[in-house]
Write a protein that holds these residues in place. Structure first.
Motif, short mmCIF file in Angstrom:
data_model
loop_
_atom_site.label_atom_id
_atom_site.label_comp_id
_atom_site.label_asym_id
_atom_site.label_seq_id
_atom_site.Cartn_x
_atom_site.Cartn_y
_atom_site.Cartn_z
N VAL A 31 7.92 2.16 -6.51
CA VAL A 31 7.37 3.37 -5.89
C VAL A 31 8.42 4.48 -5.96
N LYS A 33 7.57 7.90 -5.70
CA LYS A 33 6.99 9.16 -5.22
C LYS A 33 8.09 10.00 -4.55
N TYR A 37 12.17 9.16 -3.54
CA TYR A 37 12.77 9.24 -2.20
C TYR A 37 14.12 9.99 -2.30
N LEU A 78 -1.10 6.82 -5.97
CA LEU A 78 -1.33 6.10 -4.71
C LEU A 78 -2.43 6.71 -3.86
N LYS A 122 -8.95 0.68 -2.39
CA LYS A 122 -8.19 0.52 -1.15
C LYS A 122 -9.11 0.28 0.04
N ARG A 129 -5.80 5.17 8.16
CA ARG A 129 -5.33 6.40 7.53
C ARG A 129 -6.29 6.64 6.36
N MET A 156 -6.62 -3.48 -2.93
CA MET A 156 -5.39 -3.19 -2.20
C MET A 156 -5.63 -2.79 -0.76
N HIS A 158 -2.88 -1.65 2.99
CA HIS A 158 -1.53 -1.21 3.38
C HIS A 158 -1.32 -1.55 4.86
N ASN A 192 4.28 -3.42 0.89
CA ASN A 192 5.35 -2.43 0.69
C ASN A 192 6.67 -3.09 1.11
N SER A 193 7.75 -2.34 1.20
CA SER A 193 9.07 -2.94 1.42
C SER A 193 9.13 -3.88 2.63
N PRO A 194 8.74 -3.43 3.83
CA PRO A 194 8.90 -4.35 4.96
C PRO A 194 8.08 -5.62 4.81
N ARG A 208 4.48 -3.36 -3.95
CA ARG A 208 4.75 -1.93 -4.10
C ARG A 208 6.02 -1.55 -3.35
N PRO A 209 7.18 -1.96 -3.86
CA PRO A 209 8.43 -1.65 -3.17
C PRO A 209 8.82 -0.17 -3.33
N GLY A 210 9.12 0.46 -2.20
CA GLY A 210 9.64 1.82 -2.23
C GLY A 210 11.04 1.82 -1.65
N LEU A 211 11.12 1.97 -0.35
CA LEU A 211 12.43 2.10 0.31
C LEU A 211 13.44 1.04 -0.13
N TYR A 341 13.85 6.60 5.29
CA TYR A 341 12.92 7.26 4.37
C TYR A 341 13.13 8.78 4.41
#
Ligand SMILES: *Cc1c(COP(=O)(O)O)cnc(C)c1O
Length: 357
Positions: A31, A33, A37, A78, A122, A129, A156, A158, A192-194, A208-211, A341
């Motif tokens: 990720v 975007k 980051y 996304l 999704k 959200r 997917m 989230h 995602n990351s967490p 979907r790893p970002g942070l 973030y």
């Protein structure tokens, strides 16, 4: 030249990407975007392209920037398209497209596309959200399947609270997902990351790893997998002025810090215009001449003050790490009452220098 700069370690970025894959056993969309980051989307994509299964960005503007730089890997939007007239560009560049709302589904059905697109459908499993309501999900899937404009479909969702390791909300969301996709056979993507780092039992074909790519932990507490991350960004600068002050003297705007004893104070070329958080209070850690010290008084636009009293070897020209491999961005974020973030995304003005490509 002003010494403020952000060093970006692309080797660490690759290490963290591989960790996301290893921990999840899944394919991983990096990720990137929001300009990765704050780390530079094009540089990060170039560094990862040889091994990455694909990338994910927030919008077509960000995706086009990658294609313009020659990135050919798959890119997932996304939030899908914001207006239906993006669809021909999505086809032209082969972007993968999230569908999170019924109006997007309608637009895809109505369009006359030169080629079918890959859709990531999704589901809103409780974050509330974006994402389709569970009662609409199967019908939406069937409509997509029936559309000549749609190629492969990935399912997917989230998580809203995966960073809270003792919270059961992620399991509840997973149960909603499993019920809604029970008789649909397609690849899935939830984490995602967490949730990659902290929720190993959540099934995944794609993560979907970002942070975590940027080497920062999404958790407030220590966590075993997160401790294996390598920080990618080092925000550094230098001491540009030193003063000796007697006890009782104010430092910086608003006199928010007053010396309690005779003190030696260093002024660092770094401020909130570089993205260093103005909310960081006295006591926020910094590293100067290799020693941990602390911020004193208010952060100003271009400068901030640090304590050199007990660090005699530090002085004019000493290097200062604001965050990086010694002072974690998550520590600074915590002090400033924000999250890593936002700390990363706020980076500006300070030039980025890349290594390890
Ligand atoms: C931003 C984003 C991610 C990445 O989240 P991190 O917590 O940074 O890993 C994953 N999925 C979606 C849908 C996102 O918007």
């Amino acid at each position: 030249m002003r010494p403020a700069r952000a060093l970006i370690d692309l080797q660490a970025l690759r290490h963290n990407y591989q960790l996301a894959r290893e921990v999840s056993g899944a394919k991983a969309l990096a990720v990137i975007k929001a300009d990765a980051y704050g780390h530079g989307a094009v540089h990060c994509a170039q560094a990862l392209e040889a091994e990455a299964d694909g990338f994910a960005v927030a919008c077509i503007e960000e995706a086009l920037e990658l294609r313009a730089a020659g990135i050919q890997a798959p890119v997932l939007l996304l939030e899908g398209f914001f207006e239906a007239d993006e669809l021909p560009l999505i086809v032209e560049h082969g972007f993968w497209c999230v569908v999170h709302s019924l109006w997007q589904l309608d637009a895809i059905e109505r369009a006359n596309l030169a080629q079918p697109i890959q859709v990531w459908l999704k589901l809103d499993t409780g974050m509330h959200r974006v994402g389709l309501h569970p009662t609409d999900y199967k019908i939406a899937y069937q409509r997509l399947q029936a559309s000549a404009n749609v190629a492969k479909i990935v399912l997917m969702s989230h998580f809203a609270r995966a960073d809270e390791l003792d919270c059961t909300r992620s399991e509840e969301q997973l149960a909603v997902f499993q019920a809604a996709r029970a008789d649909l056979s397609a690849e899935i993507s939830l984490r995602n990351s967490p949730s990659i780092l902290g929720w190993p039992a959540v099934p995944s074909d794609w993560v979907r790893p970002g942070l975590m790519l940027y080497g920062s932990t999404p958790f407030e507490e220590a966590q075993a997998q997160a401790s294996r991350l390598q920080p990618v960004m080092t925000l550094e600068s230098k001491v540009i002025s030193v003063r000796e002050l007697p006890a009782g003297e104010p430092v910086g705007y608003g006199a928010k810090f007053i010396t309690s004893k005779p003190m030696r104070i260093g002024v660092v070329a770094m401020g909130y215009a570089d993205g260093y958080p103005r909310q960081a209070p006295t006591g926020t850690p910094v590293l100067v001449a290799g020693q941990r010290s602390q911020l004193l008084g208010r952060v100003s636009m271009d400068m901030l003050c640090i304590d050199l009293t007990d660090i005699p070897q530090a002085g004019l020209g000493s290097s200062v790490e604001l965050w990086g491999k010694n002072i974690l961005a998550s520590e600074v974020a915590d002090k400033a009452d924000t999250i890593p973030y936002q700390i990363f995304c706020n980076l500006k003005r300070a030039p980025r220098l890349y290594s390890g490509s």
